[in-house]
Write an enzyme that holds these catalytic residues in place. Structure first.
Site, short mmCIF file in Angstrom:
data_model
loop_
_atom_site.label_atom_id
_atom_site.label_comp_id
_atom_site.label_asym_id
_atom_site.label_seq_id
_atom_site.Cartn_x
_atom_site.Cartn_y
_atom_site.Cartn_z
N ASN A 47 14.98 9.77 9.04
CA ASN A 47 16.06 8.80 9.21
C ASN A 47 16.72 9.09 10.55
O ASN A 47 17.52 10.01 10.68
CB ASN A 47 17.06 8.96 8.05
CG ASN A 47 18.18 7.95 8.10
OD1 ASN A 47 18.29 7.16 9.04
ND2 ASN A 47 19.03 7.98 7.08
N ARG A 102 13.00 5.32 7.92
CA ARG A 102 14.00 4.31 7.62
C ARG A 102 14.15 3.40 8.83
O ARG A 102 14.27 3.87 9.96
CB ARG A 102 15.33 4.98 7.35
CG ARG A 102 16.40 3.99 7.04
CD ARG A 102 17.69 4.70 6.74
NE ARG A 102 18.61 3.76 6.14
CZ ARG A 102 19.80 4.08 5.70
NH1 ARG A 102 20.19 5.33 5.74
NH2 ARG A 102 20.59 3.18 5.18
N HIS A 132 21.56 -1.53 2.52
CA HIS A 132 21.42 -0.56 1.41
C HIS A 132 20.31 -0.96 0.44
O HIS A 132 20.35 -0.61 -0.74
CB HIS A 132 22.72 -0.45 0.58
CG HIS A 132 23.89 0.15 1.29
ND1 HIS A 132 25.16 -0.33 1.14
CD2 HIS A 132 23.99 1.20 2.14
CE1 HIS A 132 26.01 0.38 1.87
NE2 HIS A 132 25.32 1.32 2.49
N ARG A 190 35.74 0.09 7.46
CA ARG A 190 35.43 -1.32 7.77
C ARG A 190 36.27 -2.25 6.92
O ARG A 190 36.52 -1.97 5.75
CB ARG A 190 33.95 -1.62 7.49
CG ARG A 190 33.00 -0.90 8.40
CD ARG A 190 31.55 -1.31 8.11
NE ARG A 190 30.68 -0.19 8.40
CZ ARG A 190 29.62 0.14 7.67
NH1 ARG A 190 29.28 -0.57 6.61
NH2 ARG A 190 28.89 1.17 8.00
N GLU A 205 17.83 7.74 -1.43
CA GLU A 205 17.14 6.85 -0.49
C GLU A 205 15.88 7.50 0.09
O GLU A 205 14.89 6.82 0.34
CB GLU A 205 18.12 6.42 0.62
CG GLU A 205 19.11 5.40 0.06
CD GLU A 205 20.29 5.11 0.96
OE1 GLU A 205 21.16 5.99 1.09
OE2 GLU A 205 20.35 4.01 1.51
#
Ligand code: ADP
Length: 398
Positions: A7, A91, A180, A241, A386
């Site tokens: 990743n 990823r 996601h 955010r 993940e």
């Protein structure tokens, strides 16, 4: 087979080596400060202490070479030679509309990914660098890309189109993509397995609540709607955010605070969300501690977050015309009792009965049910993984 999962970020690169016979992690680590002074590799062999190796890593190529060196190291390595690594799973943030599933890497695929960097200018270039560095250092080893967006490619047009002129979609690919994806796919499948059901027969809402958060409606195993949009800024408010916002606020606040558009976007991405509302922290552990100690704005931030998550759950039950399973996952979803209680504790009218005891107490890190036996909707905590999804997808492609 042993699969290396990568990743890559712009100045960091996380990795895990998994043995797919047992799906166990043999070693994992992080290359930090790539291209910056003081770069280092933190490497951990399963069951051993972490080792930190300081070495100059001017680019991702040196970083990958260091990872491979660490993996074959006599002392803290886990394989005797690089040949033992059967494949690499990467990823990649954005598939655009070009891929609806994971793919094996070749030149054509990489050209398409490069073409889509516009859609994720902060992350895609770093992901691409990671793949290219790996291809240079490990020629001939099969590699796969697992996209954050691909699981959501099953969303219908009515869910992904914005209410703006259609040309913006046709000419410039402006639409909702969702993120996601690997996590939402994994936890929905794990939830079905745990319940002994076929995912095709279930209507699931998955709440991936972490630093970044998104909620997905998974109908029959397919994503039919998700809260993040063209970028990961849309949806619920997150650590820093804003989430959903009336776009007219932008011009108004740019005037008041004398900001240009990139300052405004920085404000919405980095200064908003939990950090902005609370003035305390973006971290839910800090927020819960501050709220407990009587800080009203920390409490308010937690309320704003939970309320917005709950509204998405309701909206997605409506979108699917039903709800069988509600899943909580990621840092906050797996660990923050208060958020789960506020989201799932008052949804009794459509059949969610939370067991408050089970919600508050229980072993962490395993899949478990937190609804009462009478609850029509089963509520589960499902730890996300993940890296494992990336490794599984890579293996499946081979
Ligand atoms: P990311 O989106 O960066 O992958 P994570 O899924 O790791 O984020 O989630 C990070 C959030 O999870 C932080 O706000 C943190 O406070 C929260 N979190 C992590 N562990 C715990 C814990 N043990 N208890 C409460 N909250 C936690």
């Amino acid at each position: 087979m042993k699969i290396l999962v990568i990743n890559a970020g712009s100045s960091s690169l996380k990795y895990q080596l998994l043995d797919m016979e047992t799906e166990s992690v043999l070693a994992k680590g992080l290359c930090d400060r790539i291209g910056i002074e003081g770069s280092m590799l933190k490497h951990k062999k399963a069951g051993c202490d972490e080792v930190v190796i300081m070495k100059n890593m001017p680019s991702h190529t040196e970083a990958i070479a260091m990872v491979l060196d660490a993996l074959v190291n006599a002392e803290y390595g886990v394989v005797s030679s690089m040949e033992e690594i059967g494949a690499v799973g990467h990823r990649m943030v954005h598939s655009g509309e070009d891929f609806n599933c994971s793919v094996l890497v070749n030149d054509e695929v990489m050209a398409i990914c490069k073409n889509n960097t516009e859609l994720a200018p902060l992350h895609q270039p770093a992901n691409i660098l990671g793949v290219e560095a790996c291809r240079a250092v490990m020629p001939g080893v099969p590699m796969a890309l697992v996209f954050d967006t691909a699981f959501h490619s099953t969303m219908p047009e009515k869910a992904y189109l914005y209410g703006i002129p259609y040309e913006a979609y046709k000419d410039y690919k402006v639409r909702r993509y969702g993120f996601h994806g690997a996590s939402h796919m994994f936890v929905s499948q794990e939830a079905a397995k745990f319940l002994g059901k076929d995912v095709k027969d279930l209507k699931i809402v998955t709440c991936h609540l972490g630093n970044g958060s998104s909620i997905t409606a998974v109908d029959g195993g397919k994503s039919v709607d998700t809260s993040m949009g063209f970028t990961p800024l849309e949806g619920v408010p997150m650590g820093t955010r804003s989430g959903d916002l009336d776009p007219a606020v932008l011009e108004y606040l740019m005037g008041k605070y004398n900001m240009n558009i990139s300052e405004m976007l920085n404000y919405l991405n980095k200064k908003s969300g939990m950090a902005g509302v609370s003035g305390v922290s973006s971290d839910f552990r800090d927020l819960c501690a501050a709220a407990e100690a009587g800080n009203e704005r920390a409490k308010l931030a937690l309320d704003v977050f939970s309320y917005r998550v709950k509204k998405y759950v309701g909206a997605y039950a409506a979108a699917m015309d039903g709800l069988d399973v509600l899943v909580f996952t990621a840092g906050v979803g797996e660990n923050t009792v208060e958020v789960r209680e506020a989201v799932a504790g008052e949804l009794t009218f459509f059949g969610v009965e939370l067991d408050r005891e089970l919600n508050a107490n229980g072993v962490r890190g395993i899949i478990r049910e937190i609804s009462t036996p009478a609850s029509k909707v089963r509520v589960l905590i499902v730890p996300t993984n993940e890296e494992l999804v990336i490794a599984r997808e890579t293996l499946a492609l081979l």
